[in-house]
Every structure is written in structure tokens, then in C-alpha cells.
Design a protein around this motif. Structure first.
Motif, mmCIF file in Angstrom:
data_model
loop_
_atom_site.group_PDB
_atom_site.id
_atom_site.type_symbol
_atom_site.label_atom_id
_atom_site.label_comp_id
_atom_site.label_asym_id
_atom_site.label_seq_id
_atom_site.Cartn_x
_atom_site.Cartn_y
_atom_site.Cartn_z
ATOM 1 N N ALA A 146 18.878 9.160 7.288
ATOM 2 C CA ALA A 146 18.553 8.443 6.049
ATOM 3 C C ALA A 146 19.106 7.023 6.044
ATOM 4 O O ALA A 146 18.440 6.085 5.588
ATOM 5 C CB ALA A 146 19.089 9.216 4.847
ATOM 6 N N GLU A 147 20.303 6.843 6.591
ATOM 7 C CA GLU A 147 20.939 5.526 6.536
ATOM 8 C C GLU A 147 20.244 4.491 7.412
ATOM 9 O O GLU A 147 20.498 3.284 7.277
ATOM 10 C CB GLU A 147 22.420 5.622 6.923
ATOM 11 C CG GLU A 147 22.678 6.178 8.307
ATOM 12 C CD GLU A 147 22.938 7.673 8.326
ATOM 13 O OE1 GLU A 147 23.686 8.126 9.218
ATOM 14 O OE2 GLU A 147 22.407 8.377 7.427
ATOM 15 N N ASN A 148 19.354 4.952 8.311
ATOM 16 C CA ASN A 148 18.637 4.024 9.179
ATOM 17 C C ASN A 148 17.227 3.705 8.688
ATOM 18 O O ASN A 148 16.524 2.904 9.315
ATOM 19 C CB ASN A 148 18.542 4.584 10.600
ATOM 20 C CG ASN A 148 19.894 4.697 11.266
ATOM 21 O OD1 ASN A 148 20.799 3.909 10.996
ATOM 22 N ND2 ASN A 148 20.046 5.679 12.135
ATOM 23 N N ILE A 149 16.825 4.329 7.596
ATOM 24 C CA ILE A 149 15.451 4.180 7.118
ATOM 25 C C ILE A 149 15.363 3.087 6.052
ATOM 26 O O ILE A 149 16.192 3.011 5.141
ATOM 27 C CB ILE A 149 14.926 5.507 6.540
ATOM 28 C CG1 ILE A 149 14.898 6.579 7.641
ATOM 29 C CG2 ILE A 149 13.528 5.330 5.941
ATOM 30 C CD1 ILE A 149 14.532 7.963 7.150
ATOM 31 N N LYS A 150 14.338 2.255 6.200
ATOM 32 C CA LYS A 150 14.040 1.241 5.192
ATOM 33 C C LYS A 150 12.746 1.609 4.470
ATOM 34 O O LYS A 150 11.822 2.144 5.076
ATOM 35 C CB LYS A 150 13.893 -0.144 5.823
ATOM 36 C CG LYS A 150 15.192 -0.722 6.354
ATOM 37 C CD LYS A 150 14.984 -2.140 6.857
ATOM 38 C CE LYS A 150 16.283 -2.762 7.329
ATOM 39 N NZ LYS A 150 16.083 -4.163 7.794
ATOM 40 N N ILE A 151 12.708 1.307 3.185
ATOM 41 C CA ILE A 151 11.563 1.615 2.326
ATOM 42 C C ILE A 151 10.973 0.319 1.787
ATOM 43 O O ILE A 151 11.703 -0.556 1.300
ATOM 44 C CB ILE A 151 11.997 2.492 1.127
ATOM 45 C CG1 ILE A 151 12.747 3.749 1.592
ATOM 46 C CG2 ILE A 151 10.799 2.841 0.251
ATOM 47 C CD1 ILE A 151 11.915 4.745 2.338
ATOM 48 N N TYR A 152 9.650 0.198 1.874
ATOM 49 C CA TYR A 152 8.952 -0.973 1.323
ATOM 50 C C TYR A 152 7.892 -0.491 0.338
ATOM 51 O O TYR A 152 6.985 0.254 0.707
ATOM 52 C CB TYR A 152 8.309 -1.789 2.438
ATOM 53 C CG TYR A 152 9.325 -2.448 3.343
ATOM 54 C CD1 TYR A 152 9.813 -3.719 3.059
ATOM 55 C CD2 TYR A 152 9.817 -1.779 4.459
ATOM 56 C CE1 TYR A 152 10.758 -4.325 3.876
ATOM 57 C CE2 TYR A 152 10.774 -2.373 5.287
ATOM 58 C CZ TYR A 152 11.233 -3.643 4.984
ATOM 59 O OH TYR A 152 12.182 -4.236 5.791
ATOM 60 N N ILE A 153 8.035 -0.898 -0.923
ATOM 61 C CA ILE A 153 7.118 -0.489 -1.989
ATOM 62 C C ILE A 153 6.159 -1.639 -2.283
ATOM 63 O O ILE A 153 6.580 -2.754 -2.585
ATOM 64 C CB ILE A 153 7.900 -0.102 -3.255
ATOM 65 C CG1 ILE A 153 8.863 1.059 -2.943
ATOM 66 C CG2 ILE A 153 6.942 0.278 -4.385
ATOM 67 C CD1 ILE A 153 9.815 1.385 -4.073
ATOM 68 N N GLY A 154 4.854 -1.352 -2.167
ATOM 69 C CA GLY A 154 3.848 -2.390 -2.316
ATOM 70 C C GLY A 154 3.323 -2.549 -3.735
ATOM 71 O O GLY A 154 3.798 -1.899 -4.675
ATOM 72 N N PRO A 155 2.323 -3.402 -3.902
ATOM 73 C CA PRO A 155 1.745 -3.661 -5.224
ATOM 74 C C PRO A 155 1.171 -2.395 -5.851
ATOM 75 O O PRO A 155 0.504 -1.596 -5.180
ATOM 76 C CB PRO A 155 0.622 -4.670 -4.926
ATOM 77 C CG PRO A 155 1.010 -5.308 -3.628
ATOM 78 C CD PRO A 155 1.684 -4.233 -2.845
ATOM 79 N N HIS A 156 1.420 -2.220 -7.141
ATOM 80 C CA HIS A 156 0.900 -1.063 -7.876
ATOM 81 C C HIS A 156 0.941 -1.389 -9.364
ATOM 82 O O HIS A 156 1.472 -2.422 -9.759
ATOM 83 C CB HIS A 156 1.724 0.191 -7.588
ATOM 84 C CG HIS A 156 3.174 0.071 -7.970
ATOM 85 N ND1 HIS A 156 4.107 -0.566 -7.178
ATOM 86 C CD2 HIS A 156 3.856 0.497 -9.074
ATOM 87 C CE1 HIS A 156 5.300 -0.522 -7.761
ATOM 88 N NE2 HIS A 156 5.171 0.102 -8.915
ATOM 89 N N ILE A 157 0.380 -0.530 -10.168
ATOM 90 C CA ILE A 157 0.442 -0.752 -11.609
ATOM 91 C C ILE A 157 1.859 -0.425 -12.079
ATOM 92 O O ILE A 157 2.362 0.670 -11.876
ATOM 93 C CB ILE A 157 -0.633 0.066 -12.367
ATOM 94 C CG1 ILE A 157 -0.685 -0.375 -13.831
ATOM 95 C CG2 ILE A 157 -0.419 1.556 -12.233
ATOM 96 C CD1 ILE A 157 -1.917 0.136 -14.581
ATOM 97 N N ARG A 158 2.493 -1.404 -12.670
ATOM 98 C CA ARG A 158 3.920 -1.299 -12.952
ATOM 99 C C ARG A 158 4.190 -0.933 -14.416
ATOM 100 O O ARG A 158 3.280 -0.775 -15.224
ATOM 101 C CB ARG A 158 4.604 -2.607 -12.565
ATOM 102 C CG ARG A 158 4.373 -2.978 -11.078
ATOM 103 C CD ARG A 158 5.044 -4.268 -10.706
ATOM 104 N NE ARG A 158 6.486 -4.091 -10.661
ATOM 105 C CZ ARG A 158 7.150 -3.671 -9.581
ATOM 106 N NH1 ARG A 158 6.510 -3.365 -8.469
ATOM 107 N NH2 ARG A 158 8.457 -3.551 -9.623
ATOM 108 N N LYS A 159 5.449 -0.822 -14.710
ATOM 109 C CA LYS A 159 5.911 -0.410 -16.032
ATOM 110 C C LYS A 159 5.347 -1.289 -17.146
ATOM 111 O O LYS A 159 5.125 -0.831 -18.272
ATOM 112 C CB LYS A 159 7.442 -0.456 -16.059
ATOM 113 C CG LYS A 159 8.107 0.138 -17.285
ATOM 114 C CD LYS A 159 9.620 0.058 -17.104
ATOM 115 C CE LYS A 159 10.375 0.683 -18.254
ATOM 116 N NZ LYS A 159 11.850 0.626 -18.034
ATOM 117 N N CYS A 160 5.066 -2.540 -16.818
ATOM 118 C CA CYS A 160 4.541 -3.460 -17.822
ATOM 119 C C CYS A 160 3.168 -3.043 -18.326
ATOM 120 O O CYS A 160 2.779 -3.379 -19.455
ATOM 121 C CB CYS A 160 4.457 -4.873 -17.241
ATOM 122 S SG CYS A 160 3.644 -4.959 -15.619
ATOM 123 N N CYS A 161 2.421 -2.289 -17.503
ATOM 124 C CA CYS A 161 1.011 -2.020 -17.811
ATOM 125 C C CYS A 161 0.593 -0.551 -17.734
ATOM 126 O O CYS A 161 -0.537 -0.230 -18.125
ATOM 127 C CB CYS A 161 0.124 -2.815 -16.851
ATOM 128 S SG CYS A 161 0.329 -4.608 -16.956
#
Length: 244
Positions: A146-161
Motif C-alpha cells: 500500500a505504501e508504494n501505491i499512488k492514486i490519481y483521481i480524474g475529472p468527475h461530477i463533484r460535490k458542488c453539483c
């Protein structure tokens, strides 16, 4: 969680590109009105173009069904006919990716062992913890830590909408255990907060979680496909990862 500086991403045609040594992460946009819908002839042609644009031998994706099913891609024929919403692989010269138009695209990378993943997480996948299942798959199949893994979260409908029903709101509060003020603004849900918690609970470091802070519904600086905003059009973004 760290917000990615869009200005530091490379722009290639209508992609936003992030390079991590031998790993390339791509977030498509709708700047050229391209759509990667696998259910249309145009979409299939655009997917084929990616192989040439990024010089890869194979392109793997799934028939997405808003599930928590994650597959390992090792070059199987007819892989793209599988139904599911997550892919992990250690294959080189291969592009794996997911289609979105408001749902959350997530890229996972372990540079230490050379393993990458791509996940499609709508509200169903988010509440069922599909990102955690992808992380578990990386650990079980490839011995990733787990400590070697990176996470990238892309564009999505966010909390604002992203407004959901009161019933679904209560379900998220009950099943995630996240404080209402963190998870919601009224009935507007942050799927990203749930995904972040799942990653942290698994053991991913907080400073290894990155977000491209773009909302598919309301962002104006960059054109993006949004299912809700377009009243159900077939436009799809494609978020992918390639390991050379």
C-alpha cells in the motif's frame, strides 16, 4: 490528498498528460468534441487512434456495468468483452482505461513493482468500495504494498453539483461512516471523499493521493463530457494509464 496543478500537466491534442518515469497517465477532455463511447462506431475509431498516438501494442477496457468487479489483464483475447469496472495489469506497452461522463475515473500505479490499474467508480462502485477491491487485487496478484501505491483521481461530477436522493444520502452516511459535513453539502455528495477514505483505510499514504480538481458538470475552463449536463448524450471521456 493533493490537488494536481493542471498548468503542470502536458497538453497533447485533447488530453491532459502526466508522466511518472516510464508510466503515462492520460485524462481525455472534450476540447475537440471527441467521444470514446465504446458503443458507437466513432468511439471505437477514437480508441484505435490511441494505440497509434501513444505507440502501444494493446488497448484494454471493459463493458462497464457499475459493479465492483476488477480483472487482471494479461493479454487475453476478447478481454474487452468482459463486464466489470476495474482493470489491473503489469504488462508493458499496454494501455488500460475506463470511460466516464460524470463517474469517477481512478488510476493506480506502483512504480516499484511495475503494476498499474484503472477503475470506473459511479455511486454504486463508490459505495461498494471498488477502489479498495482494485488495491486488494494489486496486493494479492502482484504483491504490491500500500505504501508504494499512488492514486490519481480524474475529472468527475463533484460535490458542488452532484445531488442525490435523501434515501441514498442516508445509505452513504450509514455505510461509509464519514461525517455528514465532510461527505455532503445538503444532498450533494462527494464521491471523492469516500474513495479517499477507502484508499487511506487500505494503507495508501495521504500524500500519495492526487486529484485533478475538475468537475465534469460545472468546469468552464476545460471542456468535459457530462451525462447529466447533456441530458443523456453519448459523449464519454477516457482516462488511461500506459506503462513502457
Amino acid at each position: 490528498m493533493i490537488n494536481l496543478d493542471i498548468k503542470k500537466l502536458e497538453k497533447k491534442r485533447d488530453y491532459l498528460i502526466l508522466n511518472e518515469d516510464n508510466i503515462t497517465i492520460g485524462f481525455s477532455t472534450a476540447e475537440e468534441n471527441r467521444s470514446f463511447n465504446r458503443n458507437t462506431e466513432e468511439g471505437i475509431k477514437e480508441l484505435d487512434v490511441i494505440k497509434n498516438e501513444f505507440n502501444v501494442k494493446e488497448l484494454a477496457y471493459l463493458k462497464q456495468i457499475h459493479s465492483d468487479t476488477v480483472y487482471v489483464f494479461d493479454g487475453q483475447e476478447s478481454f474487452n468483452d468482459n463486464e466489470g469496472d476495474g482493470i489491473i495489469t503489469n504488462k508493458l506497452d499496454t494501455c488500460i482505461g475506463v470511460f466516464t461522463a460524470d463517474c469517477v475515473p481512478i488510476i493506480l500505479i506502483d512504480k516499484t513493482l511495475g503494476v498499474v490499474g484503472a477503475v470506473h467508480s459511479g455511486w454504486k462502485g463508490t459505495i461498494s468500495g471498488i477502489v479498495k477491491k482494485a488495491l486488494e487485487g494489486m496486493k494479492e496478484k502482484f504483491n504490491c504494498k500500500a505504501e508504494n501505491i499512488k492514486i490519481y483521481i480524474g475529472p468527475h461530477i463533484r460535490k458542488c453539483c452532484y445531488e442525490i436522493s435523501e434515501e441514498l444520502k442516508e445509505r452513504f452516511l450509514k455505510e461509509t461512516g464519514i461525517e455528514e459535513k465532510e461527505l455532503f453539502a445538503g444532498r450533494n455528495l462527494s464521491m471523492e471523499k469516500v474513495i479517499e477514505k477507502d484508499c487511506l483505510d487500505f494503507g495508501v499514504k495521504e500524500d500519495n493521493i492526487f486529484s485533478l480538481n475538475l468537475c465534469t458538470y460545472c468546469t468552464e475552463d476545460i471542456k468535459l463530457h457530462s451525462y447529466r449536463k447533456s441530458d443523456g448524450s453519448y459523449g464519454r471521456l477516457f482516462t488511461f494509464v500506459i506503462m513502457k
